[in-house]
Scaffold this motif. Sequence first.
Motif, PDB file in Angstrom:
ATOM      1  N   TRP A 126       0.826  -1.195   0.000  1.00 55.07           N
ATOM      2  CA  TRP A 126       0.000   0.000   0.000  1.00 55.07           C
ATOM      3  C   TRP A 126       0.866   1.254   0.000  1.00 55.07           C
ATOM      4  O   TRP A 126       1.849   1.346   0.732  1.00 55.07           O
ATOM      5  CB  TRP A 126      -0.889   0.040   1.243  1.00 55.07           C
ATOM      6  N   GLN A 127       0.510   2.236  -0.791  1.00 51.06           N
ATOM      7  CA  GLN A 127       1.264   3.477  -0.821  1.00 51.06           C
ATOM      8  C   GLN A 127       0.971   4.331   0.411  1.00 51.06           C
ATOM      9  O   GLN A 127       1.797   5.144   0.812  1.00 51.06           O
ATOM     10  CB  GLN A 127       0.928   4.271  -2.089  1.00 51.06           C
ATOM     11  N   GLU A 128      -0.210   4.182   0.967  1.00 53.58           N
ATOM     12  CA  GLU A 128      -0.583   4.973   2.133  1.00 53.58           C
ATOM     13  C   GLU A 128      -0.644   4.093   3.363  1.00 53.58           C
ATOM     14  O   GLU A 128      -1.670   3.909   3.980  1.00 53.58           O
ATOM     15  CB  GLU A 128      -1.919   5.684   1.902  1.00 53.58           C
ATOM     16  N   GLY A 129       0.339   3.463   3.630  1.00 53.38           N
ATOM     17  CA  GLY A 129       0.739   2.942   4.883  1.00 53.38           C
ATOM     18  C   GLY A 129       0.248   1.692   5.482  1.00 53.38           C
ATOM     19  O   GLY A 129       0.665   0.657   5.055  1.00 53.38           O
ATOM     20  N   PHE A 130      -0.590   1.739   6.477  1.00 49.22           N
ATOM     21  CA  PHE A 130      -0.655   0.683   7.472  1.00 49.22           C
ATOM     22  C   PHE A 130      -2.069   0.537   8.006  1.00 49.22           C
ATOM     23  O   PHE A 130      -2.999   1.234   7.594  1.00 49.22           O
ATOM     24  CB  PHE A 130       0.293   1.033   8.626  1.00 49.22           C
ATOM     25  N   ALA A 131      -2.201  -0.364   8.968  1.00 49.57           N
ATOM     26  CA  ALA A 131      -3.460  -0.545   9.682  1.00 49.57           C
ATOM     27  C   ALA A 131      -3.136  -0.975  11.106  1.00 49.57           C
ATOM     28  O   ALA A 131      -2.072  -1.542  11.373  1.00 49.57           O
ATOM     29  CB  ALA A 131      -4.350  -1.585   8.992  1.00 49.57           C
ATOM     30  N   THR A 132      -4.045  -0.696  12.006  1.00 51.98           N
ATOM     31  CA  THR A 132      -3.952  -1.231  13.362  1.00 51.98           C
ATOM     32  C   THR A 132      -5.152  -2.148  13.574  1.00 51.98           C
ATOM     33  O   THR A 132      -6.165  -2.039  12.879  1.00 51.98           O
ATOM     34  CB  THR A 132      -3.955  -0.115  14.424  1.00 51.98           C
ATOM     35  N   ALA A 133      -5.045  -3.041  14.544  1.00 52.65           N
ATOM     36  CA  ALA A 133      -6.137  -3.992  14.760  1.00 52.65           C
ATOM     37  C   ALA A 133      -6.072  -4.553  16.174  1.00 52.65           C
ATOM     38  O   ALA A 133      -5.004  -4.596  16.806  1.00 52.65           O
ATOM     39  CB  ALA A 133      -6.082  -5.132  13.748  1.00 52.65           C
ATOM     40  N   VAL A 134      -7.233  -4.985  16.643  1.00 52.36           N
ATOM     41  CA  VAL A 134      -7.318  -5.760  17.877  1.00 52.36           C
ATOM     42  C   VAL A 134      -8.242  -6.940  17.596  1.00 52.36           C
ATOM     43  O   VAL A 134      -9.301  -6.787  17.001  1.00 52.36           O
ATOM     44  CB  VAL A 134      -7.830  -4.900  19.056  1.00 52.36           C
ATOM     45  N   HIS A 135      -7.801  -8.120  18.012  1.00 53.05           N
ATOM     46  CA  HIS A 135      -8.523  -9.357  17.750  1.00 53.05           C
ATOM     47  C   HIS A 135      -8.924  -9.978  19.082  1.00 53.05           C
ATOM     48  O   HIS A 135      -8.073 -10.253  19.942  1.00 53.05           O
ATOM     49  CB  HIS A 135      -7.631 -10.322  16.951  1.00 53.05           C
ATOM     50  N   LEU A 136     -10.217 -10.195  19.247  1.00 51.81           N
ATOM     51  CA  LEU A 136     -10.753 -10.853  20.433  1.00 51.81           C
ATOM     52  C   LEU A 136     -11.198 -12.251  20.059  1.00 51.81           C
ATOM     53  O   LEU A 136     -11.975 -12.436  19.125  1.00 51.81           O
ATOM     54  CB  LEU A 136     -11.943 -10.070  20.986  1.00 51.81           C
ATOM     55  N   SER A 137     -10.702 -13.239  20.800  1.00 57.12           N
ATOM     56  CA  SER A 137     -11.117 -14.625  20.616  1.00 57.12           C
ATOM     57  C   SER A 137     -11.691 -15.122  21.940  1.00 57.12           C
ATOM     58  O   SER A 137     -10.977 -15.196  22.951  1.00 57.12           O
ATOM     59  CB  SER A 137      -9.926 -15.489  20.190  1.00 57.12           C
ATOM     60  N   LEU A 138     -12.989 -15.449  21.936  1.00 57.05           N
ATOM     61  CA  LEU A 138     -13.708 -15.718  23.176  1.00 57.05           C
ATOM     62  C   LEU A 138     -14.369 -17.088  23.148  1.00 57.05           C
ATOM     63  O   LEU A 138     -15.021 -17.455  22.169  1.00 57.05           O
ATOM     64  CB  LEU A 138     -14.782 -14.636  23.387  1.00 57.05           C
ATOM     65  N   ASP A 139     -14.211 -17.836  24.232  1.00 59.11           N
ATOM     66  CA  ASP A 139     -14.928 -19.081  24.435  1.00 59.11           C
ATOM     67  C   ASP A 139     -16.244 -18.743  25.141  1.00 59.11           C
ATOM     68  O   ASP A 139     -16.251 -18.356  26.315  1.00 59.11           O
ATOM     69  CB  ASP A 139     -14.089 -20.048  25.283  1.00 59.11           C
ATOM     70  N   LEU A 140     -17.346 -18.879  24.437  1.00 56.17           N
ATOM     71  CA  LEU A 140     -18.644 -18.477  24.971  1.00 56.17           C
ATOM     72  C   LEU A 140     -19.160 -19.412  26.057  1.00 56.17           C
ATOM     73  O   LEU A 140     -20.134 -19.083  26.757  1.00 56.17           O
ATOM     74  CB  LEU A 140     -19.666 -18.401  23.831  1.00 56.17           C
ATOM     75  N   ARG A 141     -18.545 -20.584  26.218  1.00 56.49           N
ATOM     76  CA  ARG A 141     -18.986 -21.517  27.245  1.00 56.49           C
ATOM     77  C   ARG A 141     -18.327 -21.242  28.577  1.00 56.49           C
ATOM     78  O   ARG A 141     -18.955 -21.366  29.635  1.00 56.49           O
ATOM     79  CB  ARG A 141     -18.688 -22.949  26.794  1.00 56.49           C
ATOM     80  N   THR A 142     -17.065 -20.867  28.548  1.00 58.51           N
ATOM     81  CA  THR A 142     -16.324 -20.671  29.797  1.00 58.51           C
ATOM     82  C   THR A 142     -16.050 -19.208  30.122  1.00 58.51           C
ATOM     83  O   THR A 142     -15.748 -18.880  31.268  1.00 58.51           O
ATOM     84  CB  THR A 142     -14.978 -21.404  29.719  1.00 58.51           C
ATOM     85  N   GLY A 143     -16.115 -18.321  29.115  1.00 54.82           N
ATOM     86  CA  GLY A 143     -15.759 -16.927  29.329  1.00 54.82           C
ATOM     87  C   GLY A 143     -14.284 -16.652  29.178  1.00 54.82           C
ATOM     88  O   GLY A 143     -13.843 -15.503  29.317  1.00 54.82           O
ATOM     89  N   GLN A 144     -13.483 -17.679  28.888  1.00 53.96           N
ATOM     90  CA  GLN A 144     -12.061 -17.475  28.657  1.00 53.96           C
ATOM     91  C   GLN A 144     -11.848 -16.738  27.333  1.00 53.96           C
ATOM     92  O   GLN A 144     -12.493 -17.036  26.330  1.00 53.96           O
ATOM     93  CB  GLN A 144     -11.321 -18.813  28.625  1.00 53.96           C
TER      94      GLN A 144
END
Length: 358
Positions: A216-234
């Motif tokens: 990309w000529q105009e740079g970058f991206a930032t990100a946050v990834h959430l991975s959740l176990d809906l049974r345990t809350g972990q």
Amino acid sequence: MRDLRRSLTTNRALVTLVAMTTVLGLLVAWRPERFPLNTLTIPMVVSTLFLRPRQLAGYITFALAVLALATTQQETFTPRLWASVATYTFIGLFVLGISLRRVQLGVGGAEGEAMLVDLRDRLQAQGEAPPLPDGWELDATVRAAGGTPFSGDFFCYSSCTEAGRLDAVLVDVSGKGVSAGTRSLQLSGALSGLLGAVPPAQILPAVNDFLIRQSWQEGFATAVHLSLDLRTGQYDVYVAGHPPPLALTADGRARRLGAGGPLLGLIGGAAYPADGGELRPGEALVLYTDGLVEVAGLDIDEGIDRLADVAAHQLERRVARRGPDVAVEPALRGVADALIAATGTPGDDRAVLVLRRA
């Protein structure tokens, strides 16, 4: 089939505009006192809405030729007539310049607008949160800078109810408006293919490698990834140059999450370590972009603390208002909009997600 219909539409439009210009040219030459030269500008302006770039260039050349012939048939050459000729010529050359710029894209005005609408709809569809099982509530929203429908902030989700897992990624692409929106669509397509197909720990490294290959000529991206176990809350969170997510306890205390890794698209082979914990009943997670915490005259840490306080207050007030009857009204309904209204600046793209375990 859609391309064929568009082609037939533009061809019919070209024939109609040529016929209209010819008739108006004859009328201008025959009865100039009743049909001034400015009448010819009507089909010329309309042509920008319906013709493909190459058709538009050919039509404008034809229209200018009609102007020249109609001008030679005028009985007297007054200053007003010359002003009309100059105005018509300027409009024609201006439209011709537009057509030459559109040649690079290959679509005309109406088609270009349709493509932008399709881009907006795809981004919105990919950012729709999936339904969650009982005991979980989620509210998220994206607000583009200046109120435009295109944003550099977007969500991607992958939910497997049978496996009891939710993956949510919030991305902030550099830039604003349509240019950021096109890059957002490109990146969201890649993310949609990765979520659920590779282990959570490999998502951000794979996205990082993908962006490096795009150059990309105009740079970058930032990100946050959430991975959740809906049974345990972990849960685990992975952060790439993004403001840290917030974990809110039931009594309103906030903890910043994410060891953090570099911006996406800058460093090959970058690592994105996991941070996480267990989400217990009454607790919540808040994912957001920098538009909510970067305010002129305010340190970003103060902005994050302010967001945490506002989020805790909103949740406490909404849960208290709802009471024990969850079916009456989800506690999180409208909380994302409330956070955007209370924090950040309208001059930047803003996105926020609030996930709570009831």
